[in-house]
Design an enzyme around this catalytic site. Structure first.
Site, PDB file in Angstrom:
ATOM      1  N   TYR B 290       0.836  -1.201   0.000  1.00 39.60           N
ATOM      2  CA  TYR B 290       0.000   0.000   0.000  1.00 39.60           C
ATOM      3  C   TYR B 290       0.872   1.253   0.000  1.00 39.60           C
ATOM      4  O   TYR B 290       1.641   1.499   0.937  1.00 39.60           O
ATOM      5  CB  TYR B 290      -0.909  -0.002   1.226  1.00 39.60           C
ATOM      6  N   TYR B 340      -5.134   5.094  -8.154  1.00 41.33           N
ATOM      7  CA  TYR B 340      -5.477   4.884  -6.740  1.00 41.33           C
ATOM      8  C   TYR B 340      -6.871   4.270  -6.666  1.00 41.33           C
ATOM      9  O   TYR B 340      -7.859   4.963  -6.833  1.00 41.33           O
ATOM     10  CB  TYR B 340      -5.431   6.234  -6.031  1.00 41.33           C
TER      11      TYR B 340
END
Lengths: 144, 390
Positions: B290, B340
């Site tokens: 992440y 994203y």
């Protein structure tokens, strides 16, 4: 001061009221004496509900800081410095505030909270180097 | 090795990801998140070789910004799902959603679950915090009065703590941004494909010191979905199955209470995760970590055990995380350069790598992948998956 107005909840209203009187208080557990912040009903150490306020001197050490340069708060375009402070009185507790000195903070330096009165209802807690103990609210501008 | 309950070990490799689907990524999708969700779900089913009528579960995560399963199901003519999940949360819970879907499938509550995230994070709900309302959390009142409200500020605060404690530098953060952009250049789906240099990174404008623009991920419109089913069912489908070897959940770091802000919840989660899969850091062939910001990858490299604490920066600067390095990281370019989609595109990229279908950015012979959610800052929770080529 570049921020939003805080929205107190039922756990925190009395804390903000004390801050407005320029008192910095944390909770002390009636059962085990553990100090805690932010205001919550339960002691995380002994899981009991009873507590009372313990007024204390807002002091701590600098854990980190940023200089915010993006207009995250509508209407505030100038850079400002936010400091993350490890409270001396409460183990593990971190608090935030704007930095009220003309130089940048240093890692681990001792700092003292300073009450910044925004208006009649609202006071917030900012931070300054401990060596400037006699600092008056609003004496210094946040670092640009 | 960390003790793992026998029942949890029985979960290992019982379920699989059988398909992945994407919409195009953009700055303005021009459509609703409901439309994006439907498109990604159908694309993932097509990839798996399944029809919508075979779906009996839907799952998503969101922060009040997207279409839940109760809208997406009926919109696709699925009015009687046997299992669904509408998980509150951002990047901390992305991998938890797939983990929960795998548990539901392993338990027999559903057989084909599509996990999706649909997001107009640029054109509608700016995830970076610029100009949108504040999150509804009691912790916000102790930060917002000081103008401390947005993820780039919060992660910059933790990044500086790491710099102060371990000597991590801007050049370390920059090395990560440069490496991931080089990967994105080989990814036709990526939004940012023009290679950058360390000088480009250092010249990018300040957002919240110590973060520059190129420390921050994109804000993207788009959707991504993955299909979770039983390992047995996956073996009968179109694509080579990718097994869910481990799924783990963890706590996190409160804004207001934390003994060491340079250690994330991943440090506690990692031993459980690895033990469940029966592997260690040295067995991981590719890692999709992440990367809401450069720093979040650097701290995870430490907390997932790829390098000693405090050495994440030098590890990246050594080239270890490049496509030809010891541990290729964010082979798609990550949030920094691909787009994203709140964690799901990291899982989908891990699946592509394990299938051997990642094209010019393929890690040769990739068998085991780690993919992680946000390591537990801001929303005090984290989650992660270990996936394995069947």
């Amino acid at each position: 001061m570049p921020g939003y107005r805080p929205e107190p909840d039922r756990d925190s209203r009395a804390w903000w009221d004390r801050l407005a009187r320029h008192e910095f208080a944390v909770q002390e557990c009636d059962a085990c004496g553990t100090l805690r912040f932010p205001p919550r009903a339960f002691c995380a150490a002994c899981r009991q509900e009873g507590w009372h306020w313990r007024e204390t001197v807002p002091e701590g050490t600098v854990e980190s800081w940023i200089v915010s340069r993006q207009p995250f708060v509508p209407g505030h375009r100038d850079p400002y410095l936010v400091v993350m402070v490890r409270l001396t009185a409460v183990p593990g507790a971190l608090v935030y505030g704007n930095w009220r000195a003309e130089r940048q903070p240093e890692a681990g330096e001792r700092v003292r909270g300073t009450f910044t009165q925004v208006d009649e209802e609202l006071t917030v807690l900012d931070w300054a180097p401990e060596s400037r103990i006699a600092i008056r609210s609003g004496e210094n501008s946040p670092v640009r | 090795m960390t003790h793992v309950p026998k029942r949890l070990l029985e979960f290992t490799d019982r379920t699989a990801i059988a398909g992945v689907g994407y919409t195009p990524f953009s700055k303005d999708s021009g459509v609703s998140t409901l439309t994006l969700a439907c498109r990604a779900v159908l694309a993932a089913l097509e990839d798996a070789g399944l029809t919508p009528d075979e779906v009996d579960g839907l799952a998503t995560h969101r922060v009040g910004d997207s279409a839940p399963p109760t809208l997406v199901g009926p919109a696709l003519g699925l009015s009687d799902l046997s299992w669904h999940l509408d998980q509150f949360g951002g990047g901390s819970v992305s991998h938890a959603v797939v983990g929960q879907a795998a548990l539901a499938v392993a338990a027999g509550l559903a057989e084909v679950v599509v996990c999706y995230r649909a997001i107009n994070a640029r054109s509608e709900f700016r995830m970076g915090g610029t100009g949108r309302g504040l999150p509804a959390s009691p912790e916000v009142q102790y930060q917002a009065p000081y103008g401390y409200v947005a993820p780039p500020q919060q992660f910059a605060m933790y990044a500086r703590a790491h710099m102060l404690r371990y000597g991590t530098t801007a050049e370390h953060f920059g090395a990560l941004a440069v490496t991931q952009r080089a990967n994105a250049a080989k990814n036709p789906r990526a939004l940012m494909r023009t290679p950058i240099t360390l000088d480009d990174y250092l010249a990018s404008r300040w957002i919240a010191e110590p973060f520059r623009l190129l420390d921050c991920c994109l804000e993207t419109d788009g959707a991504c979905a993955v299909v979770v089913t039983t390992a047995e069912r996956a073996r009968s489908l179109r694509r080579h199955p990718v097994l869910v070897s481990a799924a783990a959940w963890g706590g996190g770091t409160s804004h207001l209470s934390c003994d060491d802000p340079t250690v994330t919840a991943a440090a506690a989660l990692a031993p459980r995760l690895y033990a469940q899969a029966g592997v260690g850091p040295a067995d991981i062939d590719v890692a999709e970590l992440y990367d809401c910001f450069t720093y979040s990858v650097i701290v995870q490299l430490e907390d997932y055990g790829f390098c000693p604490k405090g050495e994440g920066g030098p590890y990246v600067a050594s080239g270890a995380t490049a496509l030809d390095g010891a541990l290729p990281v964010n082979t798609h370019g990550g949030f920094l350069s691909e787009g994203y989609v709140h964690g799901v595109n990291h899982i989908a990229e891990a699946v592509s790598q394990l299938r051997g279908e990642a094209g010019d950015r393929q890690v040769p012979g990739a068998e085991v992948a780690l993919s992680t959610a946000q390591p537990g800052y801001v929303l005090p929770a984290t989650s992660a998956l270990i996936l394995r080529r069947a």
